[in-house]
Design a protein around this motif. Structure first.
Motif, PDB file in Angstrom:
ATOM      1  N   MET A 187      15.467 -40.689  -4.892  1.00 30.14           N
ATOM      2  CA  MET A 187      15.127 -41.541  -3.753  1.00 30.14           C
ATOM      3  C   MET A 187      16.239 -41.610  -2.713  1.00 30.14           C
ATOM      4  SD  MET A 187      12.050 -42.560  -4.198  1.00 30.14           S
ATOM      5  CE  MET A 187      11.826 -40.870  -4.772  1.00 30.14           C
ATOM      6  N   SER A 188      17.367 -40.931  -2.954  1.00 36.24           N
ATOM      7  CA  SER A 188      18.467 -40.964  -1.990  1.00 36.24           C
ATOM      8  C   SER A 188      18.094 -40.284  -0.674  1.00 36.24           C
ATOM      9  CB  SER A 188      19.701 -40.295  -2.589  1.00 36.24           C
ATOM     10  OG  SER A 188      19.459 -38.914  -2.851  1.00 36.24           O
ATOM     11  N   ARG A 189      17.060 -39.456  -0.698  1.00 36.11           N
ATOM     12  CA  ARG A 189      16.645 -38.777   0.536  1.00 36.11           C
ATOM     13  C   ARG A 189      15.949 -39.723   1.504  1.00 36.11           C
ATOM     14  NH1 ARG A 189      13.227 -36.377  -3.502  1.00 36.11           N
ATOM     15  NH2 ARG A 189      14.659 -34.599  -3.489  1.00 36.11           N
ATOM     16  N   PHE A 190      15.568 -40.908   1.034  1.00 34.40           N
ATOM     17  CA  PHE A 190      14.945 -41.913   1.903  1.00 34.40           C
ATOM     18  C   PHE A 190      15.948 -43.050   2.115  1.00 34.40           C
ATOM     19  CE2 PHE A 190      11.376 -40.068  -0.572  1.00 34.40           C
ATOM     20  CZ  PHE A 190      10.720 -39.436   0.472  1.00 34.40           C
ATOM     21  N   PRO A 191      16.427 -43.251   3.346  1.00 32.47           N
ATOM     22  CA  PRO A 191      17.445 -44.282   3.594  1.00 32.47           C
ATOM     23  C   PRO A 191      17.004 -45.685   3.191  1.00 32.47           C
ATOM     24  CG  PRO A 191      17.224 -42.818   5.488  1.00 32.47           C
ATOM     25  CD  PRO A 191      16.104 -42.490   4.561  1.00 32.47           C
ATOM     26  N   SER A 192      15.704 -45.972   3.303  1.00 32.88           N
ATOM     27  CA  SER A 192      15.211 -47.320   2.989  1.00 32.88           C
ATOM     28  C   SER A 192      13.738 -47.245   2.626  1.00 32.88           C
ATOM     29  CB  SER A 192      15.397 -48.251   4.191  1.00 32.88           C
ATOM     30  OG  SER A 192      14.602 -47.808   5.284  1.00 32.88           O
ATOM     31  N   ALA A 193      13.224 -48.377   2.125  1.00 29.50           N
ATOM     32  CA  ALA A 193      11.802 -48.445   1.790  1.00 29.50           C
ATOM     33  C   ALA A 193      10.948 -48.298   3.048  1.00 29.50           C
ATOM     34  CB  ALA A 193      11.495 -49.769   1.089  1.00 29.50           C
ATOM     35  N   GLN A 194      11.448 -48.844   4.164  1.00 31.26           N
ATOM     36  CA  GLN A 194      10.711 -48.729   5.427  1.00 31.26           C
ATOM     37  C   GLN A 194      10.631 -47.267   5.875  1.00 31.26           C
ATOM     38  OE1 GLN A 194      13.130 -50.846   4.789  1.00 31.26           O
ATOM     39  NE2 GLN A 194      12.221 -52.889   4.999  1.00 31.26           N
ATOM     40  N   HIS A 195      11.717 -46.543   5.692  1.00 29.14           N
ATOM     41  CA  HIS A 195      11.737 -45.124   6.051  1.00 29.14           C
ATOM     42  C   HIS A 195      10.740 -44.353   5.187  1.00 29.14           C
ATOM     43  CE1 HIS A 195      13.180 -40.936   6.127  1.00 29.14           C
ATOM     44  NE2 HIS A 195      13.643 -41.231   7.317  1.00 29.14           N
ATOM     45  N   PHE A 196      10.695 -44.671   3.916  1.00 29.76           N
ATOM     46  CA  PHE A 196       9.748 -44.012   3.024  1.00 29.76           C
ATOM     47  C   PHE A 196       8.305 -44.308   3.424  1.00 29.76           C
ATOM     48  CE2 PHE A 196       7.064 -44.645  -0.799  1.00 29.76           C
ATOM     49  CZ  PHE A 196       6.877 -43.308  -1.123  1.00 29.76           C
ATOM     50  N   ALA A 197       8.016 -45.574   3.773  1.00 27.78           N
ATOM     51  CA  ALA A 197       6.659 -45.948   4.181  1.00 27.78           C
ATOM     52  C   ALA A 197       6.248 -45.197   5.444  1.00 27.78           C
ATOM     53  CB  ALA A 197       6.577 -47.458   4.411  1.00 27.78           C
TER      54      ALA A 197
END
Length: 307
Positions: A243-253
């Motif tokens: 999950m380090s490739r996504f800076p935050s949960a918002q970025h992932f969403a």
């Protein structure tokens, strides 16, 4: 400048040519599935960066393939490119399997809808009584309809489990006018459904083998309300376990395409529509949300409060 075809032998020559010029980085525009053959050949020898075409638009009036290449190379040299997420090869293999299984599942749904369409045309209202026409009871009744020798009463007697409580309703629902050509159509539709069921079963077994490196993550995701084993397999195949490739949960969403858009100019919000994102992941997350809404859990209650 040199031109190469996308045949494997030519792509190998491309790799050798780039090596002879001491190239270490390659940037390429993502265009459907056409980038994959080039990426497969080059990823072992170079640091390959796949970029979104929307992020590298050239100056209007300067649109040719050669100028596009020069523009991408210049952006790469200045570190202005943002690489798209390309999962490791093991995850890509698992992703291919889960996406093709999803295609077969959609094909099965289409076939079941066609079965229902034929039944409606024959005045058979089985779907009005049975929640699953393709369940054990429904399949037995469909087989009897195809044979054409059983009365509605005898077909209703084929009900299993809780369907037996609807015996009288089944008799009324199975009273229809089934013509010979409709029996022929139903027989072949059911044959195709059986074939796809067997194919999906084989894919399930293959996916289970390819999930071995990700088994712990799949089992953990499977514990979330609204998410089943297949859903967990698709989520892991699409996002992996790092999950380090996504800076935050918002970025992932936002990457998944389930976050509202952010397009504002002169103090006015022009659009809040969601982006396309990862379509496979977005579809399965929406399905999981609908399944969650029918559970008696804290998350389901939270969804109702938010609405």
């Amino acid at each position: 400048m040199r031109t190469f075809t996308t045949m494997t032998q030519d792509l190998l020559k491309l790799s050798d040519w780039l090596t002879s010029h001491d190239c270490t980085h390659v940037a390429m525009e993502s265009t459907g599935e056409y980038w994959r053959p080039v990426f497969n050949i080059l990823e072992g020898n170079f640091e390959v960066m796949l970029v979104n075409a929307r992020h590298i638009k050239a100056v209007p009036g300067r649109k040719t393939d050669i100028k596009d290449s020069q523009w991408i190379a210049e952006l790469l040299q200045h570190g202005l490119l943002r690489a798209s997420f390309i999962p490791p090869v093991e995850q890509r293999d698992l992703r291919d399997l889960t996406r093709h299984r999803s295609n077969f599942i959609r094909e099965r749904v289409n076939l079941v809808n066609r079965v229902q369409k034929v039944l409606e045309a024959a005045n058979i209202k089985l779907a009005s009584v049975a929640s699953d026409v393709m369940g054990v009871s429904g399949r037995a009744m469909l087989a009897a309809i195809v044979e054409g020798s059983a009365s509605p009463e005898l077909m209703a007697d084929l009900a299993k489990g809780t369907m037996r409580k609807k015996h009288d309703l089944l008799i009324q629902a199975l009273e229809g006018r089934v013509r010979p050509h409709q029996r022929f159509i139903l027989a072949h539709l059911l044959c195709q459904i059986d074939s796809i069921d067997e194919t999906i079963k084989c894919f399930d077994q293959q996916i289970e083998e390819y999930c071995c490196p990700f088994e712990q993550a799949v089992e953990l995701i499977d514990t979330i309300p609204g998410i089943a084993r297949r859903t967990a397999e698709i989520i892991v195949s699409e996002i992996g376990i790092d999950m380090s490739r996504f800076p935050s949960a918002q970025h992932f969403a936002a990457w998944a395409g389930v976050a509202p858009g952010n397009y504002e100019s002169a103090g006015k919000k022009l659009s809040t529509s969601t982006r396309k994102g990862n379509r496979s992941l977005r579809t399965i997350l929406v399905q999981a949300a609908h399944a969650l809404a029918h559970t008696k859990t804290y998350l389901a209650d939270l969804k109702i409060l938010l609405r």
